[in-house]
Design a protein around this motif. Structure first.
Motif, PDB file in Angstrom:
ATOM      1  N   VAL A 295       2.253   3.717 -11.146  1.00 51.71           N
ATOM      2  CA  VAL A 295       2.581   2.824 -10.041  1.00 51.71           C
ATOM      3  C   VAL A 295       2.396   1.380 -10.482  1.00 51.71           C
ATOM      4  O   VAL A 295       1.524   1.077 -11.306  1.00 51.71           O
ATOM      5  CB  VAL A 295       1.697   3.132  -8.811  1.00 51.71           C
ATOM      6  CG1 VAL A 295       0.243   2.744  -9.067  1.00 51.71           C
ATOM      7  CG2 VAL A 295       2.197   2.412  -7.568  1.00 51.71           C
ATOM      8  N   MET A 296       3.267   0.522  -9.986  1.00 52.29           N
ATOM      9  CA  MET A 296       3.095  -0.921 -10.161  1.00 52.29           C
ATOM     10  C   MET A 296       2.763  -1.494  -8.791  1.00 52.29           C
ATOM     11  O   MET A 296       3.408  -1.149  -7.793  1.00 52.29           O
ATOM     12  CB  MET A 296       4.358  -1.574 -10.724  1.00 52.29           C
ATOM     13  CG  MET A 296       4.262  -3.093 -10.838  1.00 52.29           C
ATOM     14  SD  MET A 296       5.727  -3.851 -11.622  1.00 52.29           S
ATOM     15  CE  MET A 296       5.440  -3.354 -13.331  1.00 52.29           C
ATOM     16  N   ALA A 297       1.769  -2.356  -8.743  1.00 48.73           N
ATOM     17  CA  ALA A 297       1.328  -2.930  -7.469  1.00 48.73           C
ATOM     18  C   ALA A 297       1.386  -4.445  -7.538  1.00 48.73           C
ATOM     19  O   ALA A 297       1.209  -5.053  -8.597  1.00 48.73           O
ATOM     20  CB  ALA A 297      -0.088  -2.479  -7.147  1.00 48.73           C
ATOM     21  N   ARG A 298       1.640  -5.027  -6.388  1.00 50.05           N
ATOM     22  CA  ARG A 298       1.534  -6.481  -6.237  1.00 50.05           C
ATOM     23  C   ARG A 298       0.609  -6.751  -5.066  1.00 50.05           C
ATOM     24  O   ARG A 298       0.888  -6.338  -3.941  1.00 50.05           O
ATOM     25  CB  ARG A 298       2.893  -7.139  -6.013  1.00 50.05           C
ATOM     26  CG  ARG A 298       2.833  -8.663  -6.005  1.00 50.05           C
ATOM     27  CD  ARG A 298       4.237  -9.268  -5.899  1.00 50.05           C
ATOM     28  NE  ARG A 298       4.206 -10.732  -6.043  1.00 50.05           N
ATOM     29  CZ  ARG A 298       4.081 -11.586  -5.031  1.00 50.05           C
ATOM     30  NH1 ARG A 298       3.974 -11.125  -3.785  1.00 50.05           N
ATOM     31  NH2 ARG A 298       4.056 -12.886  -5.247  1.00 50.05           N
ATOM     32  N   LEU A 299      -0.522  -7.406  -5.338  1.00 50.10           N
ATOM     33  CA  LEU A 299      -1.485  -7.759  -4.299  1.00 50.10           C
ATOM     34  C   LEU A 299      -1.352  -9.248  -4.035  1.00 50.10           C
ATOM     35  O   LEU A 299      -1.294 -10.053  -4.983  1.00 50.10           O
ATOM     36  CB  LEU A 299      -2.900  -7.397  -4.739  1.00 50.10           C
ATOM     37  CG  LEU A 299      -3.114  -5.909  -5.056  1.00 50.10           C
ATOM     38  CD1 LEU A 299      -3.133  -5.702  -6.579  1.00 50.10           C
ATOM     39  CD2 LEU A 299      -4.409  -5.402  -4.459  1.00 50.10           C
ATOM     40  N   SER A 300      -1.309  -9.626  -2.767  1.00 54.09           N
ATOM     41  CA  SER A 300      -0.931 -10.997  -2.472  1.00 54.09           C
ATOM     42  C   SER A 300      -1.476 -11.459  -1.135  1.00 54.09           C
ATOM     43  O   SER A 300      -1.893 -10.658  -0.293  1.00 54.09           O
ATOM     44  CB  SER A 300       0.603 -11.109  -2.452  1.00 54.09           C
ATOM     45  OG  SER A 300       1.147 -10.182  -1.519  1.00 54.09           O
TER      46      SER A 300
ATOM     47  N   LEU B 174      -3.333 -10.107   3.905  1.00 53.14           N
ATOM     48  CA  LEU B 174      -3.276  -9.641   2.529  1.00 53.14           C
ATOM     49  C   LEU B 174      -2.274  -8.492   2.402  1.00 53.14           C
ATOM     50  O   LEU B 174      -2.115  -7.692   3.324  1.00 53.14           O
ATOM     51  CB  LEU B 174      -4.659  -9.184   2.071  1.00 53.14           C
ATOM     52  CG  LEU B 174      -5.749 -10.256   2.144  1.00 53.14           C
ATOM     53  CD1 LEU B 174      -7.083  -9.698   1.652  1.00 53.14           C
ATOM     54  CD2 LEU B 174      -5.359 -11.499   1.349  1.00 53.14           C
ATOM     55  N   GLY B 175      -1.605  -8.446   1.269  1.00 56.19           N
ATOM     56  CA  GLY B 175      -0.572  -7.437   1.059  1.00 56.19           C
ATOM     57  C   GLY B 175      -0.859  -6.560  -0.137  1.00 56.19           C
ATOM     58  O   GLY B 175      -1.395  -7.016  -1.148  1.00 56.19           O
ATOM     59  N   LEU B 176      -0.492  -5.300  -0.011  1.00 53.43           N
ATOM     60  CA  LEU B 176      -0.563  -4.334  -1.106  1.00 53.43           C
ATOM     61  C   LEU B 176       0.807  -3.668  -1.174  1.00 53.43           C
ATOM     62  O   LEU B 176       1.147  -2.827  -0.346  1.00 53.43           O
ATOM     63  CB  LEU B 176      -1.654  -3.297  -0.839  1.00 53.43           C
ATOM     64  CG  LEU B 176      -1.741  -2.111  -1.819  1.00 53.43           C
ATOM     65  CD1 LEU B 176      -2.048  -2.590  -3.238  1.00 53.43           C
ATOM     66  CD2 LEU B 176      -2.796  -1.105  -1.346  1.00 53.43           C
ATOM     67  N   ALA B 177       1.619  -4.107  -2.145  1.00 52.29           N
ATOM     68  CA  ALA B 177       2.966  -3.573  -2.318  1.00 52.29           C
ATOM     69  C   ALA B 177       2.956  -2.630  -3.519  1.00 52.29           C
ATOM     70  O   ALA B 177       2.483  -2.997  -4.601  1.00 52.29           O
ATOM     71  CB  ALA B 177       3.967  -4.693  -2.536  1.00 52.29           C
ATOM     72  N   LEU B 178       3.486  -1.427  -3.330  1.00 50.38           N
ATOM     73  CA  LEU B 178       3.487  -0.407  -4.368  1.00 50.38           C
ATOM     74  C   LEU B 178       4.921  -0.030  -4.733  1.00 50.38           C
ATOM     75  O   LEU B 178       5.736   0.251  -3.848  1.00 50.38           O
ATOM     76  CB  LEU B 178       2.743   0.848  -3.894  1.00 50.38           C
ATOM     77  CG  LEU B 178       1.294   0.654  -3.451  1.00 50.38           C
ATOM     78  CD1 LEU B 178       0.740   1.953  -2.871  1.00 50.38           C
ATOM     79  CD2 LEU B 178       0.432   0.178  -4.615  1.00 50.38           C
TER      80      LEU B 178
END
Length: 224
Positions: A49-54, A67-71
């Motif tokens: 998995v690739m994640a972007r936390l923002s 806050l965001g956790l995109a998978l």
């Protein structure tokens, strides 16, 4: 759709080509393991998995932010993927549909905000809960240091409208990908969705398609 997308295109241009949603983030890789027949993945099998936390707005240090956790989860056939977007929210049936600020990565409770219908019937929200040590600060630097120290873990849960959350998997992030913001992967939770799952309600999913499309156009308009 044009009427929805145009304001987001303009907003992205005004941001200097940055994303309208969650403009500053951190990319990390790891794996996700899901359990049960509700999911479009084989139960119990670790999947890269690739994640972007923002941060949703990019508030000053110390100020709570959404806050965001995109998978980004690869699927079969090869080349297809599932973009699962989660945002900090409340924990009740009412507040899990609302993006709410969190004081830090350790206190955030994430929700898909919109529920998914699996195979046309079983409708659930997807939740994520930090487990283990997560930074008390909402900054990217704190998050980067934490992942470099120990894996960052989240418990994945499913919940119906009237039920209680049920543990249904785990995400483990182990490595930071040092990328400039303008080279971060893009996510679209409506277009990149497994055929077994449908975001509900349909009219709101259509609005999200226009919003994300407008944001992408605005970023392209500011590209050199």
């Amino acid at each position: 759709m044009v009427l929805v997308g145009e304001p987001f295109r303009v907003a992205a241009v005004l941001r200097g080509g940055a994303r309208v949603f969650h403009p500053r983030g951190l990319v990390a890789t790891g794996h996700i393991e899901l359990h049960g027949r509700w999911w479009p993945l084989e139960s119990g099998t670790p999947t890269p998995v690739m994640a972007r936390l923002s941060g949703g707005v990019g508030t000053p240090t110390g100020v709570p932010d959404v806050l965001g956790l995109a998978l980004k989860i690869p699927l079969d056939p090869v080349g297809t993927e599932w973009d699962l977007l989660l945002a900090s929210s409340g924990t009740s049936a009412v507040t899990r549909i609302l993006p709410l600020p969190a004081r830090g990565w350790n206190s955030a409770r994430y929700s898909s905000l919109m529920p998914y219908s699996s195979n046309g019937a079983d409708t659930r929200w997807v939740l994520a809960v930090p487990i283990g040590t997560h930074p008390a600060s909402p900054t990217r630097d704190a998050l980067r240091d934490a992942i470099r120290g120990v894996p960052l873990r989240f418990r994945i849960e499913l919940v119906s409208l009237t039920g209680s959350p049920v543990p249904a998997g785990q995400v483990t992030l182990t490595q930071v990908q040092e990328l400039p913001d303008d080279e971060h992967p893009t996510f679209d939770p409506v277009l990149n969705c497994p055929p077994q799952l449908v975001l509900r309600p349909g009219w709101l999913a259509a609005v999200r398609v226009g919003a994300y499309r407008g944001s992408r156009r605005g970023r392209a308009d500011r590209s050199p």
